[in-house]
Write an enzyme that holds these catalytic residues in place. Structure first.
Site, PDB file in Angstrom:
ATOM      1  N   GLU A 161       7.058  69.778  23.595  1.00 21.94           N
ATOM      2  CA  GLU A 161       6.049  70.669  23.009  1.00 21.94           C
ATOM      3  C   GLU A 161       4.807  70.778  23.900  1.00 21.94           C
ATOM      4  OE1 GLU A 161       5.524  69.797  18.826  1.00 21.94           O
ATOM      5  OE2 GLU A 161       7.656  70.099  18.424  1.00 21.94           O
ATOM      6  N   PRO A 182      -1.842  65.784  24.395  1.00 25.84           N
ATOM      7  CA  PRO A 182      -1.428  64.865  23.328  1.00 25.84           C
ATOM      8  C   PRO A 182      -0.478  65.490  22.292  1.00 25.84           C
ATOM      9  CG  PRO A 182      -3.807  65.338  23.250  1.00 25.84           C
ATOM     10  CD  PRO A 182      -3.256  66.091  24.408  1.00 25.84           C
ATOM     11  N   SER A 184       2.331  64.092  18.862  1.00 27.34           N
ATOM     12  CA  SER A 184       2.470  62.955  17.944  1.00 27.34           C
ATOM     13  C   SER A 184       3.485  61.903  18.404  1.00 27.34           C
ATOM     14  CB  SER A 184       2.840  63.448  16.550  1.00 27.34           C
ATOM     15  OG  SER A 184       4.101  64.080  16.602  1.00 27.34           O
ATOM     16  N   HIS A 403      13.773  72.277   3.231  1.00 24.42           N
ATOM     17  CA  HIS A 403      13.051  71.611   4.313  1.00 24.42           C
ATOM     18  C   HIS A 403      13.253  70.109   4.224  1.00 24.42           C
ATOM     19  CE1 HIS A 403       9.184  70.242   6.428  1.00 24.42           C
ATOM     20  NE2 HIS A 403      10.015  70.673   7.342  1.00 24.42           N
ATOM     21  N   HIS A 404      13.752  69.516   5.306  1.00 24.41           N
ATOM     22  CA  HIS A 404      13.912  68.067   5.404  1.00 24.41           C
ATOM     23  C   HIS A 404      13.090  67.549   6.560  1.00 24.41           C
ATOM     24  CE1 HIS A 404      18.229  68.108   3.485  1.00 24.41           C
ATOM     25  NE2 HIS A 404      17.278  68.231   2.580  1.00 24.41           N
ATOM     26  N   GLU A 405      11.878  67.123   6.321  1.00 22.40           N
ATOM     27  CA  GLU A 405      11.138  66.409   7.353  1.00 22.40           C
ATOM     28  C   GLU A 405      11.596  64.954   7.292  1.00 22.40           C
ATOM     29  OE1 GLU A 405       8.832  67.187   9.942  1.00 22.40           O
ATOM     30  OE2 GLU A 405       9.477  65.127  10.273  1.00 22.40           O
ATOM     31  N   HIS A 473      13.921  70.996  14.097  1.00 22.00           N
ATOM     32  CA  HIS A 473      12.691  70.926  14.900  1.00 22.00           C
ATOM     33  C   HIS A 473      12.542  69.525  15.483  1.00 22.00           C
ATOM     34  CE1 HIS A 473      10.201  74.628  13.676  1.00 22.00           C
ATOM     35  NE2 HIS A 473      11.470  74.872  13.409  1.00 22.00           N
ATOM     36  N   GLU A 492      13.806  74.154  17.249  1.00 23.85           N
ATOM     37  CA  GLU A 492      12.472  74.378  17.808  1.00 23.85           C
ATOM     38  C   GLU A 492      12.540  73.816  19.231  1.00 23.85           C
ATOM     39  OE1 GLU A 492       9.328  71.726  16.856  1.00 23.85           O
ATOM     40  OE2 GLU A 492       7.980  73.375  16.419  1.00 23.85           O
ATOM     41  N   GLU A 498       3.374  77.175  16.134  1.00 21.94           N
ATOM     42  CA  GLU A 498       2.446  76.254  15.447  1.00 21.94           C
ATOM     43  C   GLU A 498       1.265  75.865  16.340  1.00 21.94           C
ATOM     44  OE1 GLU A 498       4.482  72.652  14.318  1.00 21.94           O
ATOM     45  OE2 GLU A 498       5.422  72.412  16.252  1.00 21.94           O
TER      46      GLU A 498
HETATM   47  C1  NOJ Z   1       6.615  70.169  12.818  1.00 22.36           C
HETATM   48  C2  NOJ Z   1       7.364  71.454  12.730  1.00 22.36           C
HETATM   49  O1  NOJ Z   1       7.493  72.067  13.988  1.00 22.36           O
HETATM   50  C3  NOJ Z   1       6.635  72.340  11.747  1.00 22.36           C
HETATM   51  O2  NOJ Z   1       7.254  73.604  11.696  1.00 22.36           O
HETATM   52  C4  NOJ Z   1       6.623  71.670  10.400  1.00 22.36           C
HETATM   53  O3  NOJ Z   1       5.869  72.460   9.519  1.00 22.36           O
HETATM   54  C5  NOJ Z   1       5.991  70.285  10.479  1.00 22.36           C
HETATM   55  N1  NOJ Z   1       6.597  69.541  11.513  1.00 22.36           N
HETATM   56  C6  NOJ Z   1       6.142  69.508   9.179  1.00 22.36           C
HETATM   57  O4  NOJ Z   1       7.475  69.196   8.971  1.00 22.36           O
HETATM   58 CA    CA Z   2       7.160  70.983  16.196  1.00 22.50          CA
END
Ligand code: NOJ
Ligand code: CA
Length: 692
Positions: A161, A182, A184, A403-405, A473, A492, A498
């Site tokens: 990214e 920077p 995450s 959505h699965h974070e 992503h 992604e 973003e």
């Molecule tokens: C990073 C992802 O690229 C973004 O689309 C998403 O909203 C956030 N993470 C939270 O999951």
């Molecule tokens: Ca991202």
């Protein structure tokens, strides 16, 4: 054929003869290859081999050729979705069987030479003297012929990214520190380490792209440059122990690819990466469908609303924290009423789907603490009524996107995966956006190491069993695997829109991505931003979107994906209904694609014919210099007239100063028409051409 200083040599030509490669063994029995394009050297003699862990004898010399086999292949195949409706897979192949003297170990190297590039991989056949082994490093070289210009990302085990840096190879070292911004989770590894897909241009006018295809059960390849000799060497991503790959023969590595041409458009047109992957393993693909979607998303990214439901809890323990007693924070985006308004908007304007993030418990405390159990993927917040939303969406003919974070906690995700996918099926969700923000858990693993690559693959294959499409992503950048698993409808795995809300991206970023990130597969870039001043959405966010509205429209063409988002807020679309019409009209699946103009970092113009229709759409994205062009429409059918609707930067448009200035006009066109167009800095144009 034996060449000077070698004990063995054999050459191979591409079907049209433009590319020629040579495989040879040096006097020391080292396997090497070189590549020419139209008699010009592209890759100088480059070594091949491996360093094996805890093994004094490496797999790089003392080889003899046991056998070689040449063959040809020419077949076309039909992708489930794509830029074109039929893909020709046409190459000449050379298989070289090698045996190491002394150890009796065997390696085969398979070269496939297409008219637009080379793919090769190592194959370890079943054998007695090499069964299980650990790779300390893969020693594949790509020896450059000069100090080329590169569009590069810092080599990193965890992220892509970044903005691209354009520089001479000799300048990479000096520019590395400033290129590492920077993120995450990030682990750069070398002052001259870069990522693939790497795009290079030469003084002699060649375009060269280095990448890999079919990254399966192996660690991700980066490239490390020796900036004295201009030789890149493969640099695999280590695991938590520093090992670079665990192999059990029989085994094939991913393909290493070199796409080359003297015309930049051929790089974008190349289908090598897909062709080097296996045909679809999914028999019935009826459930895999391109989608155009909106979502409760940009409001979260910009900070206008929140993923979290409450501000009461500084930390969450799923199952123990009692949300029912918590005070809602009043900014939670994923509440039932708000989601319904998105469903209404989707239904009214013809979108296929609605993505909702922040619907499930755990977002109050979701990354940064190396926390294993962040989400369970089935427990919704008190104000998100899964059943009510399911019924409402169904009644309106709109699909909900899950959505699965995972917060990078992949073991936790695997532990919950069956329940999570089943929950989706039970509630009408056929696609999921997954995410891997933050450092990977188990601790010490990287986003791009073998074990974690295997996780993304596991999730994809398991999703196929449930007939679920995936848009991952922060996962590893794609390598054409969507041919084999077409339910991987997007990734992604690069710097997406973003970042326009996190301080901005370079205005020419989108003229580089098609030459780099998109070589491996489609990107969920999430275009369609109309309000460039983010403080209008959130007074505390001063970010500016470095792009014009016309540029945003063009992205639906130039960033090919079967999954396209209209990312801005509904109210911003309602302020610009004429421009919004293009997003509603543009197709997402194609019979034909013609790259009309291209230069990395400068511009990309593509015309695409919508699947099963006679409608064409054209998009142009432009870099920092304003640009005039004249487009021939000779791809249109003879004798027919069409209405072209042109969405073009206004004269005074500019990505920074005047990003919303757009002219929209209609003209009648035919096959012999020419369109004169102008693109602003960071701008472009979009055109729909509909048969009368
Ligand atoms: C990073 C992802 O690229 C973004 O689309 C998403 O909203 C956030 N993470 C939270 O999951
Ligand atoms: Ca991202």
């Amino acid at each position: 054929m034996v060449f000077f200083g070698q004990i063995y040599g054999q050459s191979l030509k591409s079907p049209n003869g433009n590319l020629e490669m040579e495989f040879s063994l040096s006097q020391a029995g080292e396997p090497t290859y070189l590549l020419n394009f139209k008699q010009q050297n592209v890759i100088k003699s480059s070594k091949l081999g491996f360093q094996i862990k805890n093994d004094s004898i490496s797999l790089k010399d003392a080889f003899v050729v046991v056998d070689t086999k040449e063959s040809s292949f020419d077949q076309s195949w039909v992708p489930v979705w794509g830029e074109v409706n039929s893909i020709r897979n046409h190459y000449n192949e050379l298989l070289v069987k090698l045996k190491q003297q002394g150890t009796q170990r065997e390696i085969n190297i398979r070269f496939r030479l297409f008219d637009d590039g080379l793919g090769f991989r190592y194959e370890f056949p079943e054998q007695d003297h090499l069964i299980y082994f650990v790779i300390a490093e893969e020693l594949t070289e790509f020896a450059m012929t000069g100090d080329h210009t590169a569009f590069w990302l810092p080599g990193d085990y965890d992220t892509q990214e970044y903005n691209y840096t354009k520089s001479k190879l000799s300048e990479i070292r000096g520019k590395m520190d400033s290129a590492i911004t920077p993120i995450s989770s990030q682990t750069p590894f070398s002052p001259t380490g870069v990522q693939t897909s790497l795009m290079l241009t030469t003084r002699e006018g060649l375009y060269i792209n280095l990448h890999e295809a079919a990254l399966i059960n192996y660690s991700t390849m980066h490239l490390n440059l020796d900036d004295k000799t201009m030789v890149f060497q493969s640099w695999l991503t280590p695991d938590a122990n520093g090992d670079k790959g665990h192999v059990q023969a029989p085994f094939n590595t991913p393909w290493r690819t070199v796409i080359v041409s003297d015309d930049a458009r051929d790089i974008l047109d190349s289908k090598i990466t897909l062709n080097l992957n296996e045909p679809s393993k999914i028999e019935n693909t009826d459930w895999i469908k391109p989608m155009k979607y909106i979502g409760v998303w940009w409001e979260l990214i910009t900070g206008k609303s929140s993923w979290a439901y409450t501000n009461d809890f500084p930390s969450i323990q799923l199952g123990k924290t009692d949300y029912s007693s918590a005070k809602p924070n009043g900014t939670h985006g994923a509440n039932t009423a708000h989601v319904k308004s998105y469903i209404d908007f989707a239904a009214e304007h013809g979108f296929d789907g609605v993505l909702v993030e922040g619907w499930n418990q755990g977002w109050e405390d979701w990354y940064g603490n190396s926390k294993d159990y962040v989400f369970d993927f089935v427990s919704s917040y008190p104000d998100f009524d899964v059943k009510e939303i399911q019924e409402y969406a169904k009644q309106k003919g709109v699909e909900m996107i899950m959505h699965h974070e995972t917060s990078g906690s992949i073991r936790n995700y695997e532990r919950h995966m069956d329940a999570a996918y089943q929950f989706m099926k039970d509630h009408g969700y056929n696609s999921v956006k997954s995410g891997y923000v933050g450092d990977i858990l188990p601790r010490g693993e990287y986003h791009y190491s073998q074990w974690v690559v295997n996780h993304y693959q596991y999730a994809l294959e398991k999703a196929a069993e449930y007939e679920i499409m995936i848009n991952a992503h922060e996962a590893v950048r794609p390598t054409g695997i969507s041919r084999t698993y077409p339910n991987l409808i997007a990734n992604e795995s690069a710097r997406g829109t973003e970042y326009q809300a996190f301080g901005g991206s370079k205005a020419n970023h989108v003229t580089v991505l098609p030459f780099t990130r998109l070589i491996g597969g489609p990107m969920d870039y999430t275009p369609g931003i109309f309000e460039m001043d983010i403080s209008k959405l959130n007074p505390n966010n001063n970010s500016h979107v470095n792009s014009t509205i016309a540029n945003q429209l063009a992205l639906y063409l130039t960033m090919y994906s079967p999954l396209q988002m209209a990312a801005d807020l509904p109210e911003n679309y309602m302020r610009f209904p004429e421009a919004f019409q293009f997003i509603k009209d543009v197709a997402i699946d194609w019979d034909e694609s013609i790259y009309l103009e291209a230069e990395p970092g400068e511009y990309v113009t593509v015309a695409r014919k919508a699947k099963g229709t006679s409608d064409w759409f054209i998009g142009n994205v432009n870099g920092y210099d304003s640009r005039k062009t004249s487009l021939k429409l000779d791809f249109l059918e003879p004798g027919e007239t069409y209405t072209a609707r042109i969405y073009e930067d206004a004269k005074d448009a500019h990505y920074k100063e005047n990003p919303q200035a757009i002219n929209i006009r209609s003209v009648q066109v035919k096959k012999n028409s020419k369109l004169k167009l102008r693109s602003a800095p960071g701008g472009g144009f979009a055109i729909s051409i509909i048969k009368n």
